[in-house]
Each structure stands twice: as C-alpha cells, then as structure tokens.
Scaffold this motif. Structure first.
Motif, mmCIF file in Angstrom:
data_model
loop_
_atom_site.group_PDB
_atom_site.id
_atom_site.type_symbol
_atom_site.label_atom_id
_atom_site.label_comp_id
_atom_site.label_asym_id
_atom_site.label_seq_id
_atom_site.Cartn_x
_atom_site.Cartn_y
_atom_site.Cartn_z
ATOM 1 N N TYR A 204 -12.008 3.286 8.768
ATOM 2 C CA TYR A 204 -13.485 3.898 9.098
ATOM 3 C C TYR A 204 -13.814 4.742 8.135
ATOM 4 O O TYR A 204 -13.449 5.947 7.757
ATOM 5 C CB TYR A 204 -13.053 4.831 10.438
ATOM 6 C CG TYR A 204 -12.509 4.393 11.458
ATOM 7 C CD1 TYR A 204 -13.269 3.399 12.251
ATOM 8 C CD2 TYR A 204 -11.023 4.598 11.683
ATOM 9 C CE1 TYR A 204 -12.538 2.827 13.366
ATOM 10 C CE2 TYR A 204 -10.262 3.800 12.596
ATOM 11 C CZ TYR A 204 -11.176 3.064 13.720
ATOM 12 O OH TYR A 204 -10.393 2.607 14.684
ATOM 13 N N PRO A 205 -14.753 4.041 6.721
ATOM 14 C CA PRO A 205 -15.017 4.679 5.719
ATOM 15 C C PRO A 205 -15.923 5.676 5.559
ATOM 16 O O PRO A 205 -17.058 5.354 5.057
ATOM 17 C CB PRO A 205 -15.454 3.363 4.981
ATOM 18 C CG PRO A 205 -15.986 2.415 5.875
ATOM 19 C CD PRO A 205 -15.305 2.774 7.337
ATOM 20 N N LEU A 240 -22.143 3.278 -1.189
ATOM 21 C CA LEU A 240 -22.700 4.264 -0.056
ATOM 22 C C LEU A 240 -23.709 3.605 0.710
ATOM 23 O O LEU A 240 -24.498 3.074 -0.017
ATOM 24 C CB LEU A 240 -22.960 5.621 -0.637
ATOM 25 C CG LEU A 240 -22.077 6.822 -0.792
ATOM 26 C CD1 LEU A 240 -22.569 7.996 -1.359
ATOM 27 C CD2 LEU A 240 -21.272 7.220 0.464
ATOM 28 N N TYR A 241 -23.670 3.805 1.935
ATOM 29 C CA TYR A 241 -24.723 3.759 2.697
ATOM 30 C C TYR A 241 -26.072 4.459 2.576
ATOM 31 O O TYR A 241 -25.903 5.725 2.206
ATOM 32 C CB TYR A 241 -24.781 3.344 4.079
ATOM 33 C CG TYR A 241 -23.969 2.396 4.613
ATOM 34 C CD1 TYR A 241 -24.522 1.042 4.893
ATOM 35 C CD2 TYR A 241 -22.669 2.199 4.815
ATOM 36 C CE1 TYR A 241 -24.124 -0.090 5.484
ATOM 37 C CE2 TYR A 241 -21.908 1.072 5.457
ATOM 38 C CZ TYR A 241 -22.485 -0.234 5.421
ATOM 39 O OH TYR A 241 -21.998 -1.293 5.917
ATOM 40 N N MET A 258 -19.547 1.336 2.441
ATOM 41 C CA MET A 258 -19.388 0.007 2.694
ATOM 42 C C MET A 258 -17.819 -0.285 3.194
ATOM 43 O O MET A 258 -17.152 -0.017 2.392
ATOM 44 C CB MET A 258 -20.028 -1.114 1.728
ATOM 45 C CG MET A 258 -20.008 -2.548 2.421
ATOM 46 S SD MET A 258 -20.696 -3.505 1.258
ATOM 47 C CE MET A 258 -22.232 -3.122 1.297
ATOM 48 N N LYS A 259 -17.439 -0.830 4.029
ATOM 49 C CA LYS A 259 -16.237 -1.334 4.361
ATOM 50 C C LYS A 259 -15.474 -2.572 3.440
ATOM 51 O O LYS A 259 -16.174 -3.412 3.144
ATOM 52 C CB LYS A 259 -16.022 -1.709 5.838
ATOM 53 C CG LYS A 259 -14.523 -1.845 6.546
ATOM 54 C CD LYS A 259 -14.748 -1.929 8.195
ATOM 55 C CE LYS A 259 -13.366 -2.243 8.646
ATOM 56 N NZ LYS A 259 -13.706 -2.248 10.080
ATOM 57 N N LEU A 347 -19.328 -9.726 2.994
ATOM 58 C CA LEU A 347 -19.653 -9.185 1.619
ATOM 59 C C LEU A 347 -20.862 -8.568 1.592
ATOM 60 O O LEU A 347 -21.010 -7.920 0.527
ATOM 61 C CB LEU A 347 -19.434 -10.300 0.856
ATOM 62 C CG LEU A 347 -17.866 -10.234 0.182
ATOM 63 C CD1 LEU A 347 -16.721 -10.963 1.339
ATOM 64 C CD2 LEU A 347 -18.009 -11.506 -1.059
ATOM 65 N N ASN A 348 -21.601 -8.674 2.557
ATOM 66 C CA ASN A 348 -23.063 -8.253 2.381
ATOM 67 C C ASN A 348 -23.141 -6.564 3.120
ATOM 68 O O ASN A 348 -23.877 -5.917 2.974
ATOM 69 C CB ASN A 348 -24.341 -8.958 2.962
ATOM 70 C CG ASN A 348 -24.532 -9.975 1.902
ATOM 71 O OD1 ASN A 348 -24.217 -10.020 0.513
ATOM 72 N ND2 ASN A 348 -25.399 -11.196 2.430
#
Length: 460
Positions: A204-205, A240-241, A258-259, A347-348
C-alpha cells in the motif's frame, strides 16, 4: 483535537514523467551505501533474505497470532505469523522465478541480473511482509487504533498527519519502519535492505494520512518514514501519482507512489497462503468439516483442468496436505498468468486490483469466504479480542505514560531502564530532542515487538 498540518509540505522535487524499466526496478542500492559486506558468492538480494532470516523481529513472529492464538489454544502445529511468513516466502519465490524466466524470454531482464535475483527479491519481500505486525494480528491493530481514538488528550498537541499515524495504525507501516529504521542499525538505515526488496514489500504505497483522506484501511508509511520512502521509490523510478490537473500535491494526505510490479507477486503469495492454509487449520481445530474442505480443494483442481491425485493410506490432514500442494501449485501459475496478461498495464501503473480476484480465481474467493464465515467470523474475532484487549490496553497505558514521562523530563533513560527491568528492551530510544509524537511511536515500536505471551503476562 489534532492541530492542522496543512502547511507542513514534503518539499522534494519529483519527476513529472517516468518510464518504468527493470534496470531501475531491480535497484540493489541500500539506504546506507557504505554498508560493505563480504558476499561469499551471494547476490545483494540473497543477502537481503539472510538478513531477514536471522533477525530478532522475524524470530518473534513465532509467538504472534496468524488467525488462531497459540497462547489460547496451546496447539503446536497451528499456523503462527512465522510459519505463515515462511510459506508466503516459498510461494513468492516460485512466482518470482516464473517472472524472471518470462523477462529473460522477452529479453528485458537486465544483463547484470538473473532469474534467481527476481526470485530472491520476491522471496525476501514475502518473508518480511508481516515482520512489524503487533501481537494478536489485525485484532491488535484495531485495539491500538481504538486506544488512541478514545484518548483525545494524548493527541491534542500533535499535528494532523501525526494523529493519523496512531488512528490508522498499520502493521504494514510498522514493517517498513522496522526494516528501514529499527532493526540492526537504529536510525542508520535499519536492516539496510536493498531498494528493490523494500519496494516489492510495499503493498500500500501511501501514507496514513492518504489512507484517511481516501477512506482506506491500509497504508505502508508513517510520517516519519516518508523521506525514506521517497528515497527508495525515487531510486526505483516509481513516480508519485498526480491529480487530474497533472499537478503534484505533496501534503501528507496526498502522498501515494506507483506500486512496484513485484509487489503484486508478493501480494498474490500472501493471498494464496492465507486463503488456503487457514482452512487446514480450521479442520485441525474441528471448526470446519474435513469433507467440505476436501471437496473445495478437489473443485479448484478440476477448475484448472488438472488431475485430482489419488490418495491412499493417509490421515485426513495428510490427504488435505497433498491436495493443498496441488492447489497452491495451480494458483501460483494462475497468478502469474494474470500478471503476464496484464504486464503492460502493471508497468504503466494502470492495474488497480490484486492478481487473484473473483474473476481470475473464483474458487479461491470461495475458500476465503468459507474461512471468513466459519473460522474467523464475528464470534472468533470477539474471542481473540476478549483474550487480548484488556492486556493490550494495560500495556498501552503503561508504555505511553512511560514515553510521556521520558519526553517531559528530557531523561531518555527513564523509558529504557523500565523496559530493561521488564526484560523487554527492544530498541534504542529516540534522541533527547525528540518530539512527543516520536516518543509515542517509540512506545508502539516496543509494543509491536512484543509477543502474544509477553502481552498476556501483564494479567497473569
């Protein structure tokens, strides 16, 4: 009430666009780059695994509840957090090997990395995924959260993001804190695990404040480890999102990375083990009918077009073990097939579910539901809570008061001496100038390190 922390920003430069690549995702740097070891032929990732295996924190999981408290049942072969972690690491290694082989076939495995490296990373992440869990598992987490929720006076001087770390206390965040700050080298990199293994362990990043702002129950970072998390994720080139306007808002409640792709494999390994093996424990304890579980395992094997093995001259538990071995093998390959089919979206950063959902593994979902309805239902939760709540609340009162006294007096030795007198001195105390928030975290560091038996000793 907690004070507002909206002005407290995490001031770092973040890249606005990142293309994931395996060279970065398998980064074997450590938090302290001067940490030189004689490898004896081991890879960096094999060293990670060895560090975790020999850690005190892993050893202590032997007396921590997985589903059924051994302290209460006194049955030796029921799973505890240690046996669960060992099994997850075994499944994780198999998943990692499958991915490593796939990357090699696709010619995207970096030249300086091997199939075994991928397997070792997922194995290490899987072994460490529960290493910071408090006593009595998820019940223990809830007791800690409820303790602080009912003690407004403890939190009134803290910033909002600091309050969130206690009100949404999470074993996953404690695991990251333990690996990066507490075990082996306190406040100097902790275990100094490679960035790749740390990233793969993070399910849970995001921060506790992000979890609160988005009505999520889980998180992997307390405020104190945000800087460390940023260093790790930046080295892995996991971004980072950003919001819908393509802008980064880096207040605590908006921090989410992102995980790591390998984290999906670690998560699948965990899903397989607790989804299947909890049922075995249920049969051993007489909580669930053997024939129900046997039929479910046979149905899973049939569903995957495999042959149900013929078993003779075995006990019921031995029969289940043989069937379970076949089931786990099939689910490993199913999880990897889902990963392979969704490789590009993973990966995206567009893949937002686990590998083993109802659509991909409906009978695993059925197994989890059976366990939920029959084994760890409300009655079971109440049983564990009745066993643990009074003792845990007594310890929380004691440890938090000790931490407050040490902070207010400026005498760090007060806390340490009392812990030593109880033979429970796990971690070095924070610096003398540490805030009250840091002292509360230190109290929970010690609480989380305790075993079920040590918790119950206060009421014996």
């Amino acid at each position: 009430m907690c004070s507002d922390s909206s002005s407290h920003r995490y001031n770092q430069c973040f890249e606005t666009s990142t293309k994931l690549n395996w060279e970065s995702l398998l980064n074997n740097d450590r938090l302290y780059k001067n940490d030189s070891l004689d490898n004896f032929g081991r890879s960096s990732f094999e060293i990670d695994f060895d560090k975790i295996v020999f850690s005190l924190s892993l050893r202590r999981l032997a007396d921590k509840t997985q589903v059924h408290p051994r302290t209460y049942l006194n049955i030796g072969h029921i799973h505890n957090r240690l046996t669960h972690s060992l099994e997850v690491s075994s499944v994780g290694r198999s998943l990692g090997w499958l991915l490593g082989n796939y990357l090699q076939e696709q010619k995207v495995l970096p030249e300086n990395k091997s199939i075994n490296d991928i397997a070792c990373i997922v194995q290490s992440a899987s072994l460490a995924h529960d290493i910071g869990n408090p006593p009595f598992g998820h019940t223990g987490e809830r007791i800690i959260r409820n303790f602080f929720a009912k003690k407004d006076e403890l939190l009134k001087s803290l910033k909002s993001n600091e309050c969130d770390d206690f009100l949404i206390f999470e074993g996953n965040a404690q695991s990251f804190r333990l690996l990066t700050k507490l075990e082996y080298r306190p406040y100097q990199g902790g275990m100094r695990i490679t960035n790749a293994s740390l990233g793969a362990m993070v399910k849970y990043p995001w921060s506790a404040s992000y979890a609160k702002a988005n009505n999520l129950e889980k998180c992997n970072f307390f405020s104190t480890e945000i800087n460390i998390a940023n260093d790790v994720f930046k080295s892995l080139r996991l971004p980072l999102y950003h919001d819908k306007d393509n802008k980064y808002n880096t207040s605590y409640e908006n921090i989410r990375w992102m995980k790591h792709p390998l984290s999906y494999l670690m998560e699948a390994a965990d899903d397989i083990c607790y989804g299947i093996l909890d049922l075995e424990d249920g049969v051993s304890l007489g909580k669930i009918d053997f024939y129900k579980v046997k039929k479910l395992f046979e149905n899973i094997i049939d569903f995957h077009n495999a042959t149900v093995p013929k078993i003779y001259n075995s006990t019921q538990i031995q029969k289940l073990s043989i069937l379970r071995g076949r089931v786990v093998h099939l689910l490993i390959h199913k999880a990897f097939n889902v990963f392979e089919n969704n490789y590009t979206s993973i990966l995206n950063g567009d893949f937002n579910t686990s590998l083993l959902t109802y659509d991909s593994a409906p009978l695993l979902t059925q197994a989890k539901k059976m366990a939920r309805d029959i084994i760890y239902n409300k009655k079971h939760e109440k049983q564990i809570e009745n066993l643990s709540a009074r003792a845990m609340n007594k310890w929380l009162d004691k440890l938090i008061n000790m931490a407050k006294d040490a902070h207010d007096s400026g005498k760090t030795e007060l806390f340490t001496e009392k812990m030593k007198s109880m033979n429970l001195n796990f971690w070095l105390p924070p610096a003398k100038e540490a805030s009250l928030y840091e002292w509360y975290l230190h109290a929970l560091d010690n609480m989380s390190a305790m075993t079920d038996s040590e918790i119950l000793s206060i009421i014996d």
